[in-house]
Write an enzyme that holds these catalytic residues in place. Structure first.
Site, mmCIF file in Angstrom:
data_model
loop_
_atom_site.group_PDB
_atom_site.id
_atom_site.type_symbol
_atom_site.label_atom_id
_atom_site.label_comp_id
_atom_site.label_asym_id
_atom_site.label_seq_id
_atom_site.Cartn_x
_atom_site.Cartn_y
_atom_site.Cartn_z
ATOM 1 C CB SER A 40 -0.939 -0.210 1.100
ATOM 2 O OG SER A 40 -0.227 0.271 2.509
ATOM 3 C CE LYS A 78 -2.966 1.883 4.914
ATOM 4 N NZ LYS A 78 -2.503 1.004 3.709
#
Length: 181
Positions: A40, A78
């Site tokens: 990700s 993230k």
């Protein structure tokens, strides 16, 4: 002679115990190594990269953080896009925060790889969360690999309590081959 050996042994034991206590305190309260899982954050971080997080950092926009997953027992890595009070919108693959356009240079490599379409689908914070602003005590996060990132667009805001720390540097590999070609 035996007395000297005994003193030497006690000295070594004290040193080893002190070292273990020091490592424990540092890992618990200051910094910790983390292994990245998944794609990700590609190409910024790849699967199985080792990074070090600071547990004492003040979090700012575009910092990369590690936090407890809101719906699994895993930890996620993230990028912070929205801070408390921010309004967020993406239009035509361009990020707007509080109505101001923000460049995202960390996405350029992924955008170049696109054959067609957008890297980040259009959305407004209100459309995906029902809120017009990021609430106090929360962050809005997204992965750099926007097409394959399970992030705030899906699970919502991240609370400050879920935060484990800010990524400070890559421990292994020292250089990301994909970004240094």
């Amino acid at each position: 002679m035996k007395e000297n050996n005994k003193k030497e042994l006690v000295s070594w034991i004290k040193t080893i115990i002190f070292a273990f206590i020091l490592v424990f305190v540092c890992r618990q309260f200051l910094f910790s190594p983390i292994t990245v899982k998944g794609e990700s954050m590609s190409p910024t971080f790849e699967d199985n990269n080792k990074v070090v997080i600071s547990k004492t950092s003040t979090i700012g926009r575009f910092d990369i953080i590690v936090f407890k997953s809101p719906d699994k027992k895993d930890n996620y890595i993230k990028r912070v896009i929205g801070l408390p009070g921010d309004q967020i919108e993406v239009k035509d693959d361009v990020l707007y925060i509080n109505g101001k356009l923000y460049e995202e240079p960390y996405l350029q490599m992924k955008k170049k790889d696109l054959l067609f379409g957008q890297l980040t689908e259009d959305f407004s914070l209100e459309q995906i969360t029902g809120k017009t602003k990021v609430p106090k005590g929360y962050y809005f996060v997204m992965g750099d690999n926007r097409l394959q990132s399970y992030d705030s667009r899906i699970f919502g805001f991240i609370s400050e309590e879920a935060l484990l720390g800010e990524v400070k540097f890559r421990l292994f590999p020292l250089i990301n081959e994909k970004t240094h070609k």
